[in-house]
Design a protein around this motif. Structure first.
Motif, mmCIF file in Angstrom:
data_model
loop_
_atom_site.group_PDB
_atom_site.id
_atom_site.type_symbol
_atom_site.label_atom_id
_atom_site.label_comp_id
_atom_site.label_asym_id
_atom_site.label_seq_id
_atom_site.Cartn_x
_atom_site.Cartn_y
_atom_site.Cartn_z
ATOM 1 N N GLY A 1 4.101 112.823 75.970
ATOM 2 C CA GLY A 1 2.975 113.610 75.491
ATOM 3 C C GLY A 1 3.432 114.819 74.700
ATOM 4 N N ARG A 2 2.462 115.625 74.374
ATOM 5 C CA ARG A 2 2.692 116.841 73.584
ATOM 6 C C ARG A 2 2.185 118.019 74.420
ATOM 7 N NH1 ARG A 2 -0.858 118.504 68.484
ATOM 8 N NH2 ARG A 2 0.469 120.124 67.550
ATOM 9 N N VAL A 3 2.959 118.405 75.407
ATOM 10 C CA VAL A 3 2.481 119.358 76.405
ATOM 11 C C VAL A 3 3.279 120.653 76.446
ATOM 12 C CG1 VAL A 3 1.446 117.599 77.878
ATOM 13 C CG2 VAL A 3 3.858 118.220 78.200
ATOM 14 N N LEU A 4 4.391 120.729 75.713
ATOM 15 C CA LEU A 4 5.131 121.983 75.632
ATOM 16 C C LEU A 4 4.549 122.800 74.485
ATOM 17 C CD1 LEU A 4 8.836 120.917 76.297
ATOM 18 C CD2 LEU A 4 7.190 121.945 77.877
ATOM 19 N N LEU A 5 4.115 124.003 74.800
ATOM 20 C CA LEU A 5 3.372 124.813 73.834
ATOM 21 C C LEU A 5 4.278 125.288 72.707
ATOM 22 C CD1 LEU A 5 0.396 125.858 73.662
ATOM 23 C CD2 LEU A 5 1.275 128.063 74.453
ATOM 24 N N ASP A 6 3.775 125.169 71.489
ATOM 25 C CA ASP A 6 4.361 125.826 70.328
ATOM 26 C C ASP A 6 3.209 126.395 69.510
ATOM 27 O OD1 ASP A 6 3.244 123.632 68.955
ATOM 28 O OD2 ASP A 6 5.160 122.587 68.797
ATOM 29 N N ALA A 7 3.527 127.048 68.405
ATOM 30 C CA ALA A 7 2.478 127.719 67.642
ATOM 31 C C ALA A 7 1.438 126.728 67.125
ATOM 32 C CB ALA A 7 3.109 128.495 66.479
#
Length: 452
Positions: free
Chosen positions: A392-398
């Motif tokens: 998934g895409r669960v690590l926060l970035d801008a």
């Protein structure tokens, strides 16, 4: 693998579209006192995202966990309400409004209750171990574990690196509230740790003269539940300490240990009334830790139990910095309480401990329901390889932060009163929002409505 490869990731829960003040949590003073007020789901979600971004910008690893499907119409059907979804909501509103409030609760935002996690560095099989909390002590939270388990399995998917255990039997004897009653103490995050499990009662020894009990509010976590989770994760006697929460603290509104104590690395910041046997708890930790324990004790003369609960001083995030110092992230209510703010300045920042900075965050929407910075996050220590293996895409970035803010602004209401929960349009809005969110996060079909 080098210990430097290990970092702590704080997985914060996104506040759901049905965030409301229902006053559902017995023993949670803030929740009980704000029941029936008008909530602002949009503001609540944006407050949480602002905290996540601020910590990300400061260099901390930040993850995101999605909210649950609410209202839980399936739960209403299981309780005998039938007909179309609109009919089910209308009947529940008319016949059992408190049950309707419960199935609309956005309490999964407090991911400290989602699970208990043991990092691979402590596990005999070298995998990260995860047990969803059964949350059986309250109906609105009992509805969470099934979806929480699916979400965690969707993200921590690689079976070679992550081990998932079933939630404990949902009975009073094994009442489990997750990481809110669990603290890992160590030197660095990548060094072996000692696990402190705090419980409120013993299910099979309750009523004994040697086991003082709270008189006003229920004790939620049982010793038997904590022991079972430690067994699931394969921890040895030398890796774990079980400590009873002080019953007077529970009666003052300390429904979880993270309302009265917070630990990070070798530091244990706690109130004098946190543990029934304070000396015994500290001695057991010292015996097991390879790094000297740094206890930071706040006496009742400095901060009363009432002020500790009212300000959520201890429901703060204690975060490690590269230079060995630590940052304490506290809710704005700490700054508004003179005794608490004085304690932070004169006792903590001026004391002989690694805490070198206090950061204040505004989380009023969450705080009114009884959840501060520590409630909003599930701490997971991961190696570099384990972080790379996250699905998934669960690590926060801008970029993700920007998409989530835009998603909230598209889908969330800025006003939600208890009587609005029966609005069938709200239920439809929530499903559209969650379907879109699961695509943004790339976590697959984790919600009941997506699974047919």
């Amino acid at each position: 693998m080098s210990s430097d490869d290990y970092r702590e990731v704080n997985f914060d829960g996104l506040v759901g579209p049905t965030h409301n003040y229902a006053g559902l949590a017995l023993g949670n003073v803030a929740s009980m006192s704000h029941g029936g007020l008008v909530a602002n789901p949009r503001e609540a979600a944006l407050e949480g995202l602002a905290k996540m971004k601020a910590l990300m910008d400061a260099g901390y690893l930040q993850g995101v966990l999605p909210p649950q499907q609410r209202p839980d119409v399936g739960a209403l059907r299981a309780l005998g309400f039938s007909g179309s979804d609109e009919r089910v909501l209308a009947r529940a509103a008319g016949e059992a409004p408190q049950i309707l409030r419960a199935v609309c609760s956005a309490s999964s935002m407090w991911t400290a209750n989602a699970a208990t996690v043991t990092p691979s560095i402590d596990a005999a099989d070298g995998r990260v171990h995860v047990t969803p909390a059964n949350l059986q002590s309250s109906f609105h939270r009992f509805l969470e574990p099934a979806t929480s388990g699916r979400v965690l399995q969707a993200i921590f998917r690689d079976e070679a690196r992550f081990a998932h255990h079933p939630a404990l039997p949902a009975t009073p004897a094994f009442s489990d509230e997750g990481a809110a009653n669990h603290t890992r103490l160590c030197g660095e995050h990548g060094e072996p740790g000692v696990h402190l499990y705090v419980y409120g009662r013993e299910a099979f020894g309750w009523g004994s003269e040697t086991l003082p009990a709270p008189q006003r509010f229920p004790a939620r976590q049982t010793l038997e539940a904590s022991q079972a989770v430690a067994r699931q994760h394969g921890l040895s006697d030398h890796q774990r300490v079980f400590a009873q929460q002080h019953p007077d603290a529970i009666d003052a509104g300390v429904f979880h240990n993270d309302v009265i104590a917070v630990g990070n690395g070798p530091v244990l910041l706690y109130h004098e009334m946190a543990f029934l046997d304070e000396p015994g708890t500290l001695e057991a930790l010292r015996e097991r830790m390879s790094t000297p324990l740094i206890p930071v004790r706040v006496p009742v003369e400095a901060v009363s139990l009432a002020d500790a609960v009212g300000s959520y001083l201890f429901n703060s995030q204690l975060l490690s910095n590269p230079d060995g110092s630590m940052t304490l992230v506290v809710p704005g209510e700490c700054q508004e309480n003179e005794a608490v703010w004085r304690c932070l300045q004169d006792h903590l920042l001026a004391g002989h401990n690694p805490i070198g900075e206090v950061v204040v965050k505004d989380l009023k929407q969450s705080m009114r329901n009884g959840g501060g910075p520590a409630c909003l996050r599930l701490r997971v220590v991961l190696s570099a390889e384990e972080r790379s293996a996250l699905a998934g895409r669960v690590l926060l970035d801008a970029a993700l932060h920007g998409e989530l803010v835009a998603w909230v602004e598209r889908h969330y209401r800025d006003r939600l009163a208890p009587e609005d929960l029966a609005d069938p349009a709200l239920a439809r809005e929530a499903l559209v929002a969650l379907d879109e969110l699961s695509q943004i996060l790339r976590i697959g079909s984790v919600y009941p409505f997506q699974r047919g």
